[in-house]
Design an enzyme around this catalytic site. Structure first.
Site, PDB file in Angstrom:
ATOM      1  N   HIS B  72       0.894  -1.352   0.124  1.00 55.21           N
ATOM      2  CA  HIS B  72      -0.017  -0.077   0.175  1.00 55.21           C
ATOM      3  C   HIS B  72       0.985   1.217   0.149  1.00 55.21           C
ATOM      4  CE1 HIS B  72      -3.441  -2.711   2.076  1.00 55.21           C
ATOM      5  NE2 HIS B  72      -2.924  -2.927   0.742  1.00 55.21           N
ATOM      6  N   GLU B  74       1.144   3.544   1.861  1.00 55.87           N
ATOM      7  CA  GLU B  74       1.901   4.273   3.353  1.00 55.87           C
ATOM      8  C   GLU B  74       3.141   3.014   3.533  1.00 55.87           C
ATOM      9  OE1 GLU B  74      -1.464   3.202   2.594  1.00 55.87           O
ATOM     10  OE2 GLU B  74      -2.693   4.041   4.151  1.00 55.87           O
ATOM     11  N   CYS B 108      -5.232   1.456   6.394  1.00 60.35           N
ATOM     12  CA  CYS B 108      -5.957  -0.170   6.713  1.00 60.35           C
ATOM     13  C   CYS B 108      -5.078  -0.673   8.036  1.00 60.35           C
ATOM     14  CB  CYS B 108      -5.593  -0.966   5.533  1.00 60.35           C
ATOM     15  SG  CYS B 108      -3.927  -1.652   5.282  1.00 60.35           S
ATOM     16  N   CYS B 111      -1.407  -1.181   7.794  1.00 58.43           N
ATOM     17  CA  CYS B 111      -0.478  -0.073   7.767  1.00 58.43           C
ATOM     18  C   CYS B 111      -0.658   0.645   9.102  1.00 58.43           C
ATOM     19  CB  CYS B 111      -1.042   0.968   6.475  1.00 58.43           C
ATOM     20  SG  CYS B 111      -0.626   0.381   4.992  1.00 58.43           S
TER      21      CYS B 111
HETATM   22 ZN   LIG Z   1      -2.595  -0.279   4.101  1.00 55.40          ZN
END
Ligand SMILES: [Zn+2]
Ligand SMILES: [Zn+2]
Lengths: 341, 215
Positions: B72, B74, B108, B111
């Site tokens: 992701h 991040e 999420c 993360c």
């Molecule tokens: Zn994430």
């Protein structure tokens, strides 16, 4: 799946004794909740169906579909064979404690009390039981329906897997334990993992903790990236870590790399199994959801674990992927690893 | 775990909470990244990690090209911060303790946990992530009691939330024109193995397999 065969039971094929137990949702593992209610004996059996009909009209319990309104009397020497739920305690808020008589629960002007004896308090299960232990606990108080999931029943008895399956599970966890030890020799935390494609038995990835190199490289994150390598992707290099390995996929499955979708193409860890020496943390557990892991076996719980201890990410409401989790595999060897760290 | 040793010792004393104008500036930067991603047909999420007024990490979602569902924006940006630290021989923990994440969508659960493990004290975000959010939408990893999982962090939610939602809706409409009929569930967009979602009603829903590869 078949239960472990009787013949094999008790045979020590594994010096490292362990039992595989499922990590169930809170709903499945919690004690049964009960509601307080009043029941009364049916003194005239011929009145039974009328009484049930009339009681259901005055005090419906339609939101308790699992409850049988009438039960056979537990005490076999009792003069009356049946008992019926009159109402929930919450239906009659004006009654404090034990009602003096039926008239306190049912208005004798409107209700034909014929065939009903004096009421007594009972506890009835608030919800349908989900497991056999819950069913047994609930049934001590009042009969309830139960749709048994045999796999869960066997799982809770540690009998879901056959001896042959347990031998395989043992084998994979042994690889994870060895990976953990290799990592330890490199100064990492002693945590190891293995990802297997159970359809072919192929070991897709073996990895261990690498947090000395990168604070987020827990064993599970390493294994997930190694699976990506096996599928033609991957982010980090593992040349310096000989115990971190992957097996490239066969040609057939390796196609379809682009965003174009082939439904036959497995998505990342779909259908795969993870064997990991200790319970994954919340980062790793959610990474397994994102990767669509098939199921997870771990050795020992960890203090902030997210597959049973602090969270149950594998059955978390609101998430779009759920999977089965089992723990206790090679518990002793995995505990020894925790001591090393 | 190496990153655990301090537990939840809260925010570091010399960390300065960003001012409103700083928040606006960095978030507008993050929104520009998300817009660019949208124009390139990528998941419209923008994310920056800012340390002492310097951008150390700027990520975009790399799940597709890496086949790693945890890539992701991040995570990509956090790796840039770690590289920056190692290039300068600086302790990532010291740096991260004074670093703020600006991101257009709530991080999420994965993360959020990663941010804890690295001791990032503050996350400023746009819209909620109803299907994967780790700052309260699905689970509250951000402030949860997890003494062995780094340091809890604070959130400033809701910055230009509607805009962030709209970009995601636009993205999923172009991405999957066949599935724009609102379905029974009202959960919003599910972008693949993990990115983002929104809480607006009309958000188009995706078929899971499609999403799996589209993010
Ligand atoms: Zn994430
Ligand atoms: Zn972890």
């Amino acid at each position: 799946m078949e239960p472990e065969s009787k013949k094999r039971k008790g045979m020590e094929y594994d010096p490292d004794s362990w039992q595989v137990l499922p990590v169930l949702s809170d709903e499945m593992s919690d004690d049964v909740e009960f509601l307080d209610a009043f029941a009364a004996p049916i003194t005239d059996k011929r009145q039974t169906s009328r009484l049930v009909k009339d009681l259901s009209a005055v005090h419906p319990i339609s939101d308790l579909q699992h409850i049988r309104r009438v039960r056979p009397c537990k005490d076999k020497s009792s003069p009356h064979p049946l008992e019926v739920i009159v109402c929930l305690v919450s239906d009659v808020p004006h009654i404090k404690g034990r009602p003096a008589s039926l008239g306190d629960l049912l208005s004798s002007d409107e209700f034909n009390l014929e065939g009903l004896g004096e009421p007594f308090p009972v506890r009835i299960p608030a919800r349908a039981p989900l497991t056999r232990p819950q069913f047994e606990q609930a049934s001590l108080h009042w009969p309830t329906s139960f749709h048994e999931d045999k796999r869960i029943t066997l799982g809770l008895k540690g009998q879901l897997f056959t001896s042959r399956q347990k031998t395989k599970i043992h084998e994979y966890m042994t690889l994870a334990v060895e990976a953990a030890k290799s990592g330890r020799e490199e100064g990492m935390d002693a945590v190891g993992g293995v990802i297997v494609d159970p359809k072919s038995g192929r070991i897709v990835a073996v990895g261990h903790d690498l947090t000395r190199d990168h604070p987020l490289h827990h064993a599970v994150m390493v294994c997930i990236d190694l699976v990506a390598w096996a599928q033609g992707g991957g982010v980090y290099g593992y040349e310096k870590h000989p115990a971190c390995t992957y097996a490239a996929m066969d040609h057939q499955v390796q196609t379809g790399a682009s965003g174009s979708v082939e439904n036959a193409q497995p998505y990342i860890c779909t259908g795969y199994e993870l064997y990991v020496t200790r319970e994954p943390c919340v980062m790793c557990a959610m990474a397994l959801v994102h990767s669509r892991i098939g199921r997870v076996f771990y050795g020992v719980p960890s203090p902030d674990g997210a597959l049973g201890t602090k969270f149950k990410i594998h059955c978390q409401k609101g998430l779009n992927h759920h999977f089965d989790v089992y723990q206790g595999v090679r518990r002793r060897s995995c505990e020894e690893l925790v001591q090393l760290t | 775990m190496r990153t655990d040793d301090t537990g939840n010792d809260g925010m570091n004393g010399n960390f300065l909470h960003p001012s409103d104008s700083e928040i606006q500036k960095w978030m507008s930067n993050a929104f520009n990244m998300a817009k660019e991603a949208l124009e390139c047909g990528e998941v419209p999420v923008g994310c920056l990690l800012v340390y002492n007024n310097t951008v150390l990490g700027k990520g975009r979602n790399e799940v597709n090209e890496t086949k790693n569902a945890t890539r992701h924006a991040e995570m990509v940006a956090l790796d840039q911060v770690l590289d920056w630290c190692s290039d300068r021989g600086m302790d990532p923990k010291v740096v991260c303790k004074s670093t703020v994440l600006y991101v257009t969508v709530e991080p999420c659960i994965t993360c959020a946990a990663a941010l804890r493990l690295l001791h990032v004290p503050l996350v400023v975000y746009g819209c909620k992530n109803e299907r994967f959010g780790g700052c309260g939408s699905v689970l509250d990893v951000a402030s949860g009691d997890l003494p062995h999982t780094g340091t809890s962090f604070k959130c400033v939610p809701g910055h230009r939330a509607q805009e962030a939602v709209d970009m995601l809706k636009t993205f999923y409409k172009q991405e999957n024109p066949n599935v724009t009929k609102p379905k029974v569930r009202k959960e919003g967009i599910d972008p693949a193995g993990g990115s983002r979602t929104t809480q607006t009603e009309a958000a188009p829903l995706e078929d899971d397999r499609k999403m799996a590869t589209s993010d």
